[in-house]
Design a protein around this motif. Structure first.
Motif, PDB file in Angstrom:
ATOM      1  N   SER A   1      -5.098   3.585 -10.713  1.00  0.00           N
ATOM      2  CA  SER A   1      -3.748   3.994 -11.111  1.00  0.00           C
ATOM      3  C   SER A   1      -3.746   5.431 -11.614  1.00  0.00           C
ATOM      4  O   SER A   1      -2.875   6.240 -11.258  1.00  0.00           O
TER       5      SER A   1
ATOM      6  N   GLN B   1      -3.899   7.873  -8.820  1.00  0.00           N
ATOM      7  CA  GLN B   1      -2.653   8.124  -8.104  1.00  0.00           C
ATOM      8  C   GLN B   1      -1.844   9.231  -8.763  1.00  0.00           C
ATOM      9  O   GLN B   1      -1.195  10.026  -8.076  1.00  0.00           O
TER      10      GLN B   1
ATOM     11  N   ALA C   1      -3.911   3.488  -3.616  1.00  0.00           N
ATOM     12  CA  ALA C   1      -2.868   2.518  -3.950  1.00  0.00           C
ATOM     13  C   ALA C   1      -3.253   1.119  -3.487  1.00  0.00           C
ATOM     14  O   ALA C   1      -3.079   0.126  -4.220  1.00  0.00           O
TER      15      ALA C   1
ATOM     16  N   LEU D   1       2.985   1.147  -8.762  1.00  0.00           N
ATOM     17  CA  LEU D   1       2.557   2.357  -8.068  1.00  0.00           C
ATOM     18  C   LEU D   1       2.629   2.201  -6.556  1.00  0.00           C
ATOM     19  O   LEU D   1       2.969   3.151  -5.841  1.00  0.00           O
TER      20      LEU D   1
ATOM     21  N   GLN E   1       6.154   2.723  -5.432  1.00  0.00           N
ATOM     22  CA  GLN E   1       6.484   4.147  -5.421  1.00  0.00           C
ATOM     23  C   GLN E   1       5.928   4.842  -4.188  1.00  0.00           C
ATOM     24  O   GLN E   1       6.592   5.699  -3.588  1.00  0.00           O
TER      25      GLN E   1
ATOM     26  N   THR F   1       3.135   3.712 -17.039  1.00  0.00           N
ATOM     27  CA  THR F   1       4.503   3.854 -16.521  1.00  0.00           C
ATOM     28  C   THR F   1       5.396   4.736 -17.394  1.00  0.00           C
ATOM     29  O   THR F   1       6.493   5.085 -16.978  1.00  0.00           O
TER      30      THR F   1
END
Length: 417
Positions: free
Chosen positions: A177, A180, A196, A218, A221, A303
């Motif tokens: 994460s 990313q 991802a 993620l 997104q 987040t």
């Protein structure tokens, strides 16, 4: 791959600007009235540009059309290679090769002894803290990620028990994460997708609801940012995670509740990108209800979800719905709230700037981008919307506005692009 006879290649010469605009518009599945409305023009104007009856628009309108059509490189729309500017992709970071090598490397179990779970947890916490506090977070995170990824992969391979393996997989998913965020808007989309997908696999192996929710957040997104054709895939991943977490929420800890709220907002974000006004605000309301269940000072490290972020999220929804007046109203309401994360605060300023520009308040938009640059220079450097607004202003009629935009363009390295 050879284009079909029925669909011209917009990147082949010698297509005119209008032809390229029409092909790119149709590939987006966008009608002339929709493009016209988003650009502030009439459908007749769009038709006349596409058929060559009107001359090529001036640069500010070209940039506006490029944003609407999500054109990555300006030359793809203009056909002019001297205008080759990546609109939604930032420059490759100096530490990208080292991060890429770490992602591609799979250490074997017997290479050396892996660090303990507690050691990896502490390193990951420091990396998240650095991301939120550093003005140029990719410099810091890019230095931490290679060792963290390799050690987390090694620990996953050396885990002795099922419980230990699940715990390490949760940390590995979180490391992906973090990766990313480093890779976002850099010129290696295949690496972003690889991370991802690996993050989701590791999260599922962990059986940790928080890890699964974060990986889904993620991944959704990544689908959405790939363009309108992938909005359904984004929603599918997003809704599956929401449905998975729903029965767990009555007894959920703050982190898991925050992930659920962040997923609610992402559904609203995608709805706003579709132009679905009521649906977008409905999901925002649901996210706000979850945020109010969290402590007032809670801030989720992945987040950024919490009570402090909901005003910023409202600005984003209004901007994506191209509601300039509402964007400015929401920006005024949210301005008193301090977002703890420097890069997230800078991104919020960029969203505010988009709203001010939609409302015709261009000087305020530029002032807001200067605030974004002060908060986190790297964030604005990699953000396509900020780059587009600044480029537009370098062509403004007012000498003062041109000079102001040129200074900021130079500071973020845009003039060298």
């Amino acid at each position: 791959m050879t284009p079909s006879d029925g669909t011209p290649d917009p990147f082949a010469e010698p297509l005119a600007f209008g032809q390229r605009m029409q092909i790119l518009r149709e590939r987006r599945g966008m009608s002339r009235p929709v493009l016209a409305g988003l650009a502030g023009k009439s459908p007749s104007w769009v038709k006349q540009v596409e058929t060559g009856k009107l001359q090529v628009p001036k640069l500010p309108m070209i940039l506006r059309i490029a944003e609407i059509l999500r054109v990555r490189d300006l030359s793809d729309l203009t056909g002019d290679q001297s205008m080759s500017v990546d609109m939604f992709i930032g420059p490759g970071h100096a530490k990208l090769p080292a991060v890429r090598d770490a992602i591609n490397l799979f250490p074997l179990p017997g290479n050396r002894e892996a660090p303990t779970l507690a050691h990896l947890r502490a390193r990951l916490d420091r990396a998240w803290s650095a991301r939120h506090s550093a003005p140029n977070h990719r410099d810091v995170v890019g230095g931490l990620l290679p060792g963290l990824l390799i050690d987390a992969q090694l620990a996953a391979r050396q885990a002795d028990t099922a419980a230990e393996r699940r715990a390490v997989q949760s940390l590995l998913a979180e490391a992906y994460s973090l990766s990313q965020f480093f890779l976002a808007y850099q010129p290696d989309s295949s690496l972003l997708w690889r991370v991802a997908e690996r993050g989701m696999v590791a999260a599922q192996e962990s059986e940790d609801p928080h890890a699964i929710g974060a990986a889904a957040w993620l991944l959704a997104q990544a689908h959405r940012d790939a363009g309108p054709r992938n909005f359904d895939a984004a929603d599918e991943v997003n809704r599956a995670a929401v449905d998975y977490l729903r029965p767990l929420l009555p007894d959920a800890d703050d982190r898991t509740l925050a992930i659920a709220g962040a997923l609610d907002f992402e559904l609203g974000y995608t709805a706003a990108r579709r132009g679905a006004d009521g649906e977008a605000w409905g999901h925002w309301d649901e996210a706000r209800r979850k945020a109010r269940r969290l402590p007032a000072d809670f801030y989720h490290p992945i987040t950024s979800f919490g009570q402090a972020i909901m005003g910023a999220h409202a600005v984003t929804v209004a901007v994506e719905l191209h509601a300039g007046g509402e964007s400015v109203r929401q920006a005024a309401k949210s301005d008193a709230v301090t977002i703890p994360s420097r890069p997230r605060r800078a991104r919020h300023r960029i969203e505010e700037a988009r709203g001010y520009q939609l409302a015709g308040q261009v000087e305020t938009a530029m002032a807001t981008l200067e605030k974004a640059h002060k908060a986190a220079p790297e964030t604005i450097r990699y953000n396509g919307y900020a780059r587009r607004i600044i480029l537009e202003e370098t062509e403004a009629k007012s000498p003062d506005r041109r000079q102001r935009a040129a200074r900021l363009a130079d500071e973020i390295g845009l003039l060298a692009a």
